[in-house]
Design an enzyme around this catalytic site. Structure first.
Site, PDB file in Angstrom:
ATOM      1  CG  ASP A 135      -2.030   0.898   1.252  1.00 37.08           C
ATOM      2  OD1 ASP A 135      -2.035   1.794   0.393  1.00 37.08           O
ATOM      3  OD2 ASP A 135      -2.912   0.764   2.118  1.00 37.08           O
ATOM      4  CG  ASP A 194      -9.407   3.018   1.380  1.00 36.31           C
ATOM      5  OD1 ASP A 194      -8.597   2.789   0.463  1.00 36.31           O
ATOM      6  OD2 ASP A 194      -9.070   3.090   2.576  1.00 36.31           O
ATOM      7  N   GLY A 230      -5.213   3.319  -8.013  1.00 41.26           N
ATOM      8  CA  GLY A 230      -5.469   3.470  -9.442  1.00 41.26           C
ATOM      9  C   GLY A 230      -4.644   4.538 -10.126  1.00 41.26           C
ATOM     10  CD1 TRP A 231      -3.668   7.667  -7.637  1.00 40.56           C
ATOM     11  CD2 TRP A 231      -1.610   8.386  -7.109  1.00 40.56           C
ATOM     12  NE1 TRP A 231      -3.793   8.574  -6.621  1.00 40.56           N
ATOM     13  CE2 TRP A 231      -2.552   9.032  -6.273  1.00 40.56           C
ATOM     14  CE3 TRP A 231      -0.260   8.670  -6.969  1.00 40.56           C
ATOM     15  CZ2 TRP A 231      -2.172   9.951  -5.308  1.00 40.56           C
ATOM     16  CZ3 TRP A 231       0.123   9.585  -6.009  1.00 40.56           C
ATOM     17  CH2 TRP A 231      -0.823  10.218  -5.188  1.00 40.56           C
TER      18      TRP A 231
END
Ligand code: GLA
Length: 408
Positions: free
Chosen positions: A162, A233, A212-213
């Site tokens: 993450d 999220d 999703g970058w």
């Protein structure tokens, strides 16, 4: 209390970053095309359970053991839920050799992994490429190989990685006004952990979590990502679930065996949605070939929730070997039709109604890509509907779904 990505980054003082983290898919930066390595894990979307959506930062070793027991006794294991994933807040401090230790909530990770494995299940863990995780615990920056080896020694089968503090502590520090360089640094971070995991020789699912970058679906498969979050999220409510869904159309070409779009974990059974809405949530995630990580308290699961999570005919759509993600084939007002081609030549079709009143929804065979007359089965009701020609129309309740399979 549950800590959202936004809240936890804000707590860490990353307020500007948190705002960006909620923005889906910013402009992508050009990157080199590479050959996609053959996948050895996640040939179908990973299925399991993750601690975050229900236990959040309170999760303990006991919660994981209890959940593993319940995954077996409720039949979830037989339905395919295999990964038991510990999310954030298991991490302790590093010792003088840089070896990461667990905190008091997790006295012995190897023993816990052995316990989960003894149930015929697999175990997952969580970290960040930054110095800190989203909840402010120890991340893997500068210790990637060491951590990957530790995971392999413990017997870990799945890593959720993450981005979190890597944004302010590396990307923004090293390349403050250079967006392209920031994205490059992000790719490198995931590449580094992917290589470190591979070097252990243990098959470990790599799940990218960076919201999703930079069109992650375009570059994650090449560096060995098995799944990548496509959004911020999810929350346990209808609006959050449906907003995520709305941003998934068009991503279908990036999913396939070994590498999947991940619209985030399931909220089925976590309160905040009706059973009808949970059925819709489940149907959509299955049509999207999404990883199915349940996030509810399995120790206290209502029969209606068990039925939704374990409807084998619906799960079979998610787990279909062809590995094609479903496509939105029609949309009119508040009704939409999604279709997914299947390995046996049939098609799964979801007829959805996100409006506030019941509505008639029609799935036209021409939209799905079939012609003539075909046997149709209602997958939620387990009912054969006989041969149907050209189209299927049905009344769908508000926020509900009818999911059918059109045979070859
Ligand atoms: C982020 C992730 C969540 C969860 C938390 C843990 O918000 O997107 O899924 O892992 O961090 O801190």
């Amino acid at each position: 209390m549950r800590i959202s990505l936004l809240a936890s980054l804000a707590v860490l003082g990353f307020s500007s970053v948190a705002a960006i983290a909620q923005t889906p898919a910013p402009t992508k930066v050009a990157h080199k095309t590479q050959t996609v390595p053959p996948p050895i894990v996640a040939l179908t979307p990973p299925m399991g359970w993750n601690s975050w959506n229900y236990f959040a930062e309170k999760v303990t070793d006991k919660d994981i053991r209890d959940s593993a027991d319940q995954i077996v006794s409720t039949g979830m294991k037989d339905a395919g839920y295999i990964y038991v994933n510990i999310d954030d807040t298991w991490e302790g401090k590093r010792d003088e050799n840089g070896v990461l230790h667990t905190n008091d909530k997790f006295p012995d990770m190897k023993a816990l992994a052995d316990y989960v494995h003894s149930k015929g299940l697999k175990i997952g863990i969580y970290s960040s490429p930054g110095p800190k995780t989203c909840a402010g615990f120890e991340g893997s920056l500068g210790h990637e190989e060491q951590d990957a080896k530790l995971y392999a020694e413990w017997g870990i089968d799945y890593l959720k990685y993450d981005l979190c503090s890597y944004i302010p502590e590396v990307m923004e520090k090293e390349a403050r006004f250079d967006r392209a360089r920031q994205m490059e640094l992000m790719h490198q971070a995931y590449d580094k952990m992917s290589k470190a995991l591979k070097a252990t020789g243990r098959p470990i699912v790599l799940s990218l979590c960076q919201y999703g970058w930079d069109a992650v679906w375009e570059w994650a498969p090449a560096l060995g990502g098995n799944a990548w979050r496509t959004t911020g999220d999810i929350e346990a409510n209808w609006n959050s679930m449906y907003t995520i869904l709305s941003s998934q159309a068009g991503l279908e070409k990036y999913a396939g065996p070994g590498h999947w779009n991940d619209p985030d974990m399931l909220e089925v059974g976590n309160g905040g949605m009706t059973d009808t809405e949970y059925q819709t949530h489940m149907s959509l995630w299955c049509l999207l070939s999404a990883p199915l990580l349940a996030g509810n308290d399995i120790r206290d699961m209502k029969p209606s929730i068990a039925d939704i999570l374990m409807n084998k005919e619906v799960l079979a759509i998610d787990q279909d070997k062809l590995g094609k993600q479903g496509v939105r084939v029609a949309q009119e007002g508040t009704v939409e039709v999604w279709a997914k081609p299947l390995a046996d030549g049939g098609h799964a079709v979801g007829l959805f109604n996100r409006g506030d009143a019941a509505a008639k929804v029609t799935a036209k065979w021409s939209d799905v890509g079939v012609t003539g007359s075909h046997t149709v089965r209602d997958l939620w009701k387990h009912e054969d509907l006989g041969k149907v020609a050209d189209q299927y129309s049905v009344e769908v309740p508000s926020h509900g779904v009818v999911m059918i399979k059109i045979a070859k």
